[in-house]
Design a protein around this motif. Structure first.
Motif, mmCIF file in Angstrom:
data_model
loop_
_atom_site.group_PDB
_atom_site.id
_atom_site.type_symbol
_atom_site.label_atom_id
_atom_site.label_comp_id
_atom_site.label_asym_id
_atom_site.label_seq_id
_atom_site.Cartn_x
_atom_site.Cartn_y
_atom_site.Cartn_z
ATOM 1 N N ASN A 1 0.828 -1.213 0.000
ATOM 2 C CA ASN A 1 0.000 0.000 0.000
ATOM 3 C C ASN A 1 0.860 1.260 0.000
ATOM 4 O O ASN A 1 0.571 2.222 -0.725
ATOM 5 C CB ASN A 1 -0.933 0.014 1.214
ATOM 6 N N ASP B 1 4.855 6.172 4.550
ATOM 7 C CA ASP B 1 5.267 6.520 3.193
ATOM 8 C C ASP B 1 5.299 8.038 3.050
ATOM 9 O O ASP B 1 5.012 8.773 3.994
ATOM 10 C CB ASP B 1 4.332 5.857 2.174
ATOM 11 N N PHE C 1 -4.585 8.990 3.323
ATOM 12 C CA PHE C 1 -5.981 8.707 2.931
ATOM 13 C C PHE C 1 -6.793 8.564 4.203
ATOM 14 O O PHE C 1 -6.265 8.610 5.315
ATOM 15 C CB PHE C 1 -6.045 7.434 2.075
ATOM 16 N N ILE D 1 -13.067 2.646 4.219
ATOM 17 C CA ILE D 1 -12.799 1.413 3.462
ATOM 18 C C ILE D 1 -13.901 0.380 3.709
ATOM 19 O O ILE D 1 -14.138 -0.018 4.849
ATOM 20 C CB ILE D 1 -11.438 0.821 3.891
ATOM 21 N N GLN E 1 -9.768 -6.895 -5.454
ATOM 22 C CA GLN E 1 -8.944 -6.161 -4.499
ATOM 23 C C GLN E 1 -9.762 -5.669 -3.318
ATOM 24 O O GLN E 1 -10.924 -6.019 -3.174
ATOM 25 C CB GLN E 1 -8.243 -4.997 -5.176
ATOM 26 N N GLY E 2 -9.115 -4.918 -2.443
ATOM 27 C CA GLY E 2 -9.811 -4.343 -1.303
ATOM 28 C C GLY E 2 -9.737 -5.187 -0.039
ATOM 29 O O GLY E 2 -10.460 -4.952 0.916
ATOM 30 N N LEU F 1 -6.250 -3.919 3.965
ATOM 31 C CA LEU F 1 -6.436 -3.368 5.303
ATOM 32 C C LEU F 1 -7.325 -4.273 6.146
ATOM 33 O O LEU F 1 -7.131 -4.410 7.353
ATOM 34 C CB LEU F 1 -7.052 -1.968 5.212
ATOM 35 N N GLY G 1 -2.728 10.003 7.446
ATOM 36 C CA GLY G 1 -3.065 8.730 6.804
ATOM 37 C C GLY G 1 -1.942 8.166 5.960
ATOM 38 O O GLY G 1 -2.168 7.290 5.123
HETATM 39 N N1 LIG Z 1 -0.524 4.158 2.324
HETATM 40 C C1 LIG Z 1 -1.639 4.521 1.655
HETATM 41 N N2 LIG Z 1 -1.715 5.729 1.060
HETATM 42 C C2 LIG Z 1 -2.819 6.091 0.381
HETATM 43 N N3 LIG Z 1 -3.912 5.323 0.244
HETATM 44 C C3 LIG Z 1 -3.903 4.102 0.800
HETATM 45 C C4 LIG Z 1 -2.783 3.633 1.534
HETATM 46 N N4 LIG Z 1 -3.068 2.395 1.983
HETATM 47 C C5 LIG Z 1 -4.315 2.115 1.554
HETATM 48 N N5 LIG Z 1 -4.822 3.123 0.834
HETATM 49 C C6 LIG Z 1 -6.180 3.197 0.210
HETATM 50 O O1 LIG Z 1 -6.992 2.221 0.817
HETATM 51 C C7 LIG Z 1 -7.576 1.374 -0.163
HETATM 52 C C8 LIG Z 1 -7.775 -0.019 0.362
HETATM 53 O O2 LIG Z 1 -6.525 -0.651 0.549
HETATM 54 P P1 LIG Z 1 -6.476 -2.196 0.810
HETATM 55 O O3 LIG Z 1 -7.488 -2.566 1.814
HETATM 56 O O4 LIG Z 1 -5.064 -2.543 1.129
HETATM 57 O O5 LIG Z 1 -6.930 -2.877 -0.528
HETATM 58 P P2 LIG Z 1 -6.285 -2.810 -1.976
HETATM 59 O O6 LIG Z 1 -4.848 -2.431 -1.817
HETATM 60 O O7 LIG Z 1 -6.460 -4.182 -2.506
HETATM 61 O O8 LIG Z 1 -7.087 -1.785 -2.725
HETATM 62 C C9 LIG Z 1 -6.649 1.474 -1.340
HETATM 63 O O9 LIG Z 1 -7.332 1.209 -2.544
HETATM 64 C C10 LIG Z 1 -6.165 2.900 -1.254
HETATM 65 O O10 LIG Z 1 -7.087 3.774 -1.871
#
Ligand SMILES: Nc1ncnc2c1ncn2[C@@H]1O[C@H](COP(=O)(O)OP(=O)(O)O)[C@@H](O)[C@H]1O
Ligand SMILES: Nc1ncnc2c1ncn2[C@@H]1O[C@H](COP(=O)(O)OP(=O)(O)O)[C@@H](O)[C@H]1O
Lengths: 155, 112, 155, 112
Positions: C71, C102, C107, C112, C125-126, C129, C145
């Motif tokens: 991520n 990072d 975000f 989510i 995906q999704g 987290l 975030g």
């Molecule tokens: N470090 C990050 N910086 C910005 N956005 C993030 C970060 N981590 C997660 N996200 C946002 O959260 C959403 C969900 O992430 P996640 O649950 O890991 O599923 P996926 O990576 O499969 O989309 C991502 O699509 C992204 O928009």
């Protein structure tokens, strides 16, 4: 089933620049000679985990850390349990740096005599910093003299 | 860390094995063990490092001190079982000139 | 020689207060999906070296770090090789904290959706987290975030 | 990480073993391997995780996507060799309801 057909898929070789591969380990050690051995072993395990060659991690790292910790505890913190010793290890591609700092007044490392001189060889002490200097590639102190940095370069 | 003490009854040699490290946190234990044996009349000592990981400068210091004390009572201390790394510590500090360093503990005990 | 007489001399039990046994490991990871596996293994080895139970270090630590790193690299740093991801592990007596940050804009993690809902279960995906939240005991983000903290308590 | 591909000629089942991790850095390799086999007319797939360390969410995502694609062509995908840890990932995400999860790869291949 027929004989397995092996197909290997490897990571692409877009390795990052060497300078990026830095690992930093820090451990806060109490002012207690009884924990020196455990703290030394802990740091040595982390050195191994970071890719420090096993021979160096098992011996040189352990001896010099043991010396530096004992000095920090006895001479630096003067066995005061309210004080701490900080150990920090920086593992880079080219060198491993071992930093040990205490909360003492420091000292002047330039005034330490050579323990191998005939009139000193039978003394019971005074070999700690000498051994450190012999075993690692570079030794630095901060100005106050309460922090030592021991550098081991990769061959 | 622990010590193994064994006595060669024929030759009257006490062999003390250092299992683990000989360092600032435990060197007094070794010292006490040897001093107690000296009080009981022992004079010939071998310290066996075959099971030793590393030695620090205070461990070396205790060996220097014991060696002197043993010689003062007309006895002798010999070191055995040093691997290359451990031997390097004695060479760097020139303590290899001060001690009688033998191969195995058996050889050291038999050499008395 | 007669049978060996074994005498064990143990370290005195003057153990320091638990709160002192903190170990801090930090690794700077390039923005490159090809190094995720290596970075994860490196951190997992350090967790093992710090005494994190092998089962947790081998599996949970690796899965959640892999998620957080991916991520950070893809959404946070948007694959910009000029940016870095910082991983920091704090190993205490009671918990292990994994911090991944990072250089992105961050975000809002509260928005989510649950990937196990029937209308989302077939999405590709999704689940990142969600898996992190299921596998560790606590998850926190900084306000912006762009930094996640994953806490695993010792049983 | 590497994949082992073997074909059960009698049943026409392609068994793909994932040696190492199935994660963000390599999931496309697995996808390509299955898609290539589908282009060659294969329809029955087993993915064997007996030699897999861990799977991340993007690895799970690629399995979901492949499963859909295989079903669209009238084929079937079965998963095998999952240890307890890996199985937990499917249970937590409820993907155990979406996939046919078998014991060993041999059982999975024989089940077609
Ligand atoms: N470090 C990050 N910086 C910005 N956005 C993030 C970060 N981590 C997660 N996200 C946002 O959260 C959403 C969900 O992430 P996640 O649950 O890991 O599923 P996926 O990576 O499969 O989309 C991502 O699509 C992204 O928009
Ligand atoms: N961290 C420290 N703080 C203050 N003094 C120190 C420290 N480290 C070393 N010293 C001084 O340097 C001297 C030499 O140390 P060393 O070479 O390790 O031998 P030894 O510890 O056997 O005396 C010590 O006696 C002490 O006076």
């Amino acid at each position: 089933m027929t004989a397995p057909l092996r197909l290997y898929v490897r990571r692409s070789e877009s390795a990052p620049p060497d300078s990026e591969r830095r690992i930093n380990i820090s451990v806060r050690v109490p002012t207690d000679l009884d924990v020196v051995e455990e703290a030394v072993d802990l740091v040595a395990r982390h050195c191994l985990a970071s890719g420090v060659p096993p021979k160096a991690a098992r011996f040189v790292v352990r001896v010099v850390l043991c010396e530096a910790l004992a000095n920090a505890i006895v001479y630096g913190n003067q066995l005061d349990p309210a004080k701490r010793v900080d150990v920090r290890v920086e593992v880079g591609e080219e060198a491993v740096e071992l930093h040990v700092s205490d909360e003492g007044a420091g000292f002047d490392p330039s005034g330490i005599p050579d323990p191998t001189e005939p009139d000193r060889i039978e003394l019971n002490q005074g070999r700690g910093l000498f051994l450190i200097r012999q075993l690692v590639d570079e030794v630095h102190f901060n100005d106050r003299g309460n922090a030592i940095c021991m550098i081991m370069r990769r061959a | 860390m622990s010590f193994t003490v064994r006595k060669d009854d024929a030759k009257g040699v006490v062999v003390i094995g250092v299992d683990g490290q000989l360092i600032v946190g435990n060197r007094h234990d070794l010292k006490k063990k040897v001093m107690d044996a000296m009080e009981e009349g022992e004079r010939k000592f071998v310290i066996d490092f075959a099971e030793t990981g590393y030695i620090d400068s205070s461990g070396l210091g205790v060996l220097v001190s014991l060696s002197k004390k043993i010689r003062e009572t007309g006895g002798d201390l010999r070191l055995a079982g040093l691997n290359d790394d451990l031997r390097t510590l004695f060479e760097l500090t020139k303590l290899d000139t001060l001690f009688t360093i033998m191969g195995s503990a058996e050889e050291a005990a038999a050499s008395f």
